[in-house]
Enzyme design. Structure first.
Site, short mmCIF file in Angstrom:
data_model
loop_
_atom_site.label_atom_id
_atom_site.label_comp_id
_atom_site.label_asym_id
_atom_site.label_seq_id
_atom_site.Cartn_x
_atom_site.Cartn_y
_atom_site.Cartn_z
N ARG A 107 0.88 -1.19 0.00
CA ARG A 107 0.00 0.00 0.00
C ARG A 107 0.90 1.22 0.00
O ARG A 107 1.73 1.40 0.90
CB ARG A 107 -0.90 0.02 1.24
CG ARG A 107 -1.59 1.38 1.42
CD ARG A 107 -2.66 1.38 2.46
NE ARG A 107 -3.84 0.69 1.98
CZ ARG A 107 -5.05 0.76 2.55
NH1 ARG A 107 -5.22 1.51 3.63
NH2 ARG A 107 -6.07 0.10 2.06
N HIS A 134 -7.65 0.84 -6.21
CA HIS A 134 -7.78 -0.03 -5.03
C HIS A 134 -8.45 -1.34 -5.47
O HIS A 134 -9.60 -1.62 -5.11
CB HIS A 134 -8.59 0.69 -3.96
CG HIS A 134 -8.51 0.07 -2.59
ND1 HIS A 134 -7.65 -0.97 -2.28
CD2 HIS A 134 -9.21 0.34 -1.45
CE1 HIS A 134 -7.82 -1.29 -1.00
NE2 HIS A 134 -8.75 -0.52 -0.49
N GLN A 137 -10.26 -4.03 -3.03
CA GLN A 137 -11.55 -3.59 -2.50
C GLN A 137 -12.68 -3.94 -3.46
O GLN A 137 -13.73 -4.44 -3.05
CB GLN A 137 -11.52 -2.06 -2.28
CG GLN A 137 -12.83 -1.51 -1.76
CD GLN A 137 -13.13 -2.01 -0.36
OE1 GLN A 137 -12.29 -1.91 0.53
NE2 GLN A 137 -14.31 -2.56 -0.13
N ASP A 225 -17.75 7.01 -0.80
CA ASP A 225 -16.43 6.89 -0.17
C ASP A 225 -16.11 8.25 0.46
O ASP A 225 -16.79 9.24 0.19
CB ASP A 225 -15.37 6.48 -1.23
CG ASP A 225 -14.01 6.16 -0.62
OD1 ASP A 225 -13.93 5.98 0.62
OD2 ASP A 225 -13.01 6.12 -1.36
N CYS A 266 -16.42 1.44 1.17
CA CYS A 266 -15.24 0.59 1.46
C CYS A 266 -14.79 0.74 2.91
O CYS A 266 -14.08 -0.14 3.41
CB CYS A 266 -14.11 0.92 0.50
SG CYS A 266 -13.44 2.59 0.68
N ARG A 294 -13.32 -8.78 2.05
CA ARG A 294 -11.92 -8.47 1.75
C ARG A 294 -11.07 -9.71 2.04
O ARG A 294 -10.18 -10.08 1.28
CB ARG A 294 -11.41 -7.30 2.61
CG ARG A 294 -12.04 -5.95 2.30
CD ARG A 294 -11.64 -5.44 0.93
NE ARG A 294 -10.20 -5.31 0.78
CZ ARG A 294 -9.46 -4.28 1.19
NH1 ARG A 294 -10.04 -3.24 1.76
NH2 ARG A 294 -8.15 -4.24 1.02
N1 CP Z 1 -11.19 -0.24 2.76
C1 CP Z 1 -9.91 -0.28 3.14
O1 CP Z 1 -8.99 -0.51 2.33
O2 CP Z 1 -9.71 -0.05 4.47
P1 CP Z 1 -8.33 0.16 5.23
O3 CP Z 1 -7.79 1.50 4.79
O4 CP Z 1 -8.67 0.11 6.67
O5 CP Z 1 -7.37 -0.94 4.82
N1 NVA Z 2 -10.31 6.68 -1.05
C1 NVA Z 2 -9.83 6.25 0.24
C2 NVA Z 2 -9.96 4.79 0.41
C3 NVA Z 2 -9.53 4.23 1.72
C4 NVA Z 2 -9.62 2.73 1.81
C5 NVA Z 2 -8.39 6.68 0.42
O1 NVA Z 2 -7.59 6.50 -0.49
O2 NVA Z 2 -8.07 7.22 1.48
#
Ligand code: CP
Ligand code: NVA
Length: 308
Positions: A107, A134, A137, A225, A266, A294
């Site tokens: 990540r 992502h 997700q 989101d 998400c 997930r």
């Molecule tokens: N939805 C998601 O990816 O959550 P986190 O940021 O907690 O991993």
């Molecule tokens: N759009 C959000 C998703 C988090 C899982 C971000 O990137 O912060």
């Protein structure tokens, strides 16, 4: 090398195989205690590195648990703890980690970091979120939709708010799984035009409708989101809230969708900003099924990457 970098870079047949396998593995676990190992141990003898340059609850815990349920071992590493955060190149980090572990989940911020890691690693790399996409997700989201409503092909999904990384992976999925996607949000926060064009070229009907009430008509699924993603500067928060306030998902908006339409997010969510608590906790919301899935979807992704 089977990297899982994006939904638009993985064939529809392979994506389908992963969704189906995730369902089979979820069913096989039944209601056994969460810590109990699966009967199958396909990851036995495998070591997985989970690297986070941004915060995470779901991705971090679901990958860690998933690897263990399948008999593998995992280590969670933060970007700042690694030399990566102190000047060592991504390429060198990729080559070194490839000598120790069987798979890397990353990540990060810039997509280029993920791509460079994948280019130089001799083990599979999974995208655990970048500023741009992502994919894990949306694999869980497709699985969740189909559990509740059957095949997603031909259904209408409405994305509300910011055309961000999660939205982009939904657009990729529209092209690969054959569903229609309507984006409703302010023009400055439109999704990437290139992704829209690509999904349209694959036959998906992608629309942009500014009026949220009009956009959700006929929707089988409404998605929200956060209005400010982790990579967005906090200095944009006030402007974003002003731009997006009219796109909050509340009961009145859900009532304009198809009866029985699902709601997804998400998570993490900002209650009473992008969505009301009444919708999040209401009967149409499947947000915690998404979070659970997930785990199951990523177990199938891990198996696909490792060929086990
Ligand atoms: N939805 C998601 O990816 O959550 P986190 O940021 O907690 O991993
Ligand atoms: N759009 C959000 C998703 C988090 C899982 C971000 O990137 O912060």
């Amino acid at each position: 090398m089977k990297h899982f970098l994006d939904i638009n870079k993985t064939s529809p047949a392979e994506l389908r195989q992963m969704i189906d396998q995730a369902g089979v593995m979820k069913t096989a676990r039944g209601n056994r205690p969460k810590g109990m190992m699966d009967d199958d141990q396909p990851l036995a003898g495998h070591m997985v590195a989970l690297i986070f340059e941004k915060p995470s609850t779901r991705t971090r815990v679901s990958f860690d648990v998933g690897v263990r349920q399948m008999g593998g071992q995992s280590m969670v590493l933060s970007g700042t703890d690694l030399q990566l955060g102190h000047g060592e190149t991504i390429a060198d980090t990729a080559r070194v980690l490839s000598r120790y572990v069987d798979l890397i989940m990353l990540r990060t911020f810039e997509e280029d970091v993920l791509l460079e890691m994948a280019d130089h690693a001799s083990v599979p790399v999974i995208n655990g979120l970048t500023n741009r996409t992502h994919p894990c997700q949306i694999m869980a989201d497709v699985m969740t939709f189909e559990e509740h409503r059957g095949p997603i092909k031909g259904k209408k999904i409405v994305w509300t708010g910011d055309g961000n990384n999660v939205c982009s992976s939904f657009i990729h999925a529209a092209g690969q799984f054959g569903f229609d996607l309507t984006f409703t949000g302010p023009e400055p926060l439109d999704p990437e035009p290139g992704f829209i064009a690509e999904a349209r070229a694959k036959g998906a009907n992608i629309e942009i409708i500014r009026d949220p009430a009009q956009a959700v008509e006929g929707a089988d699924l409404v998605v929200a989101d956060t209005w400010v993603s982790m990579h967005d500067s906090q200095s944009t928060k006030e402007r974003r809230h002003n731009q997006l306030r009219g796109y909050q998902v509340d009961d009145a908006l859900m009532a304009r969708a198809r009866p029985g339409a699902l709601f997804m997010h998400c998570l993490p969510a900002h209650r009473e900003d992008e969505v009301t608590s009444a919708v999040m906790d209401g009967s149409q919301s499947v947000i915690f099924d998404e979070a659970e899935n997930r785990l199951h979807a990523q177990k199938a992704i891990l198996r696909w990457c490792l060929g086990v």
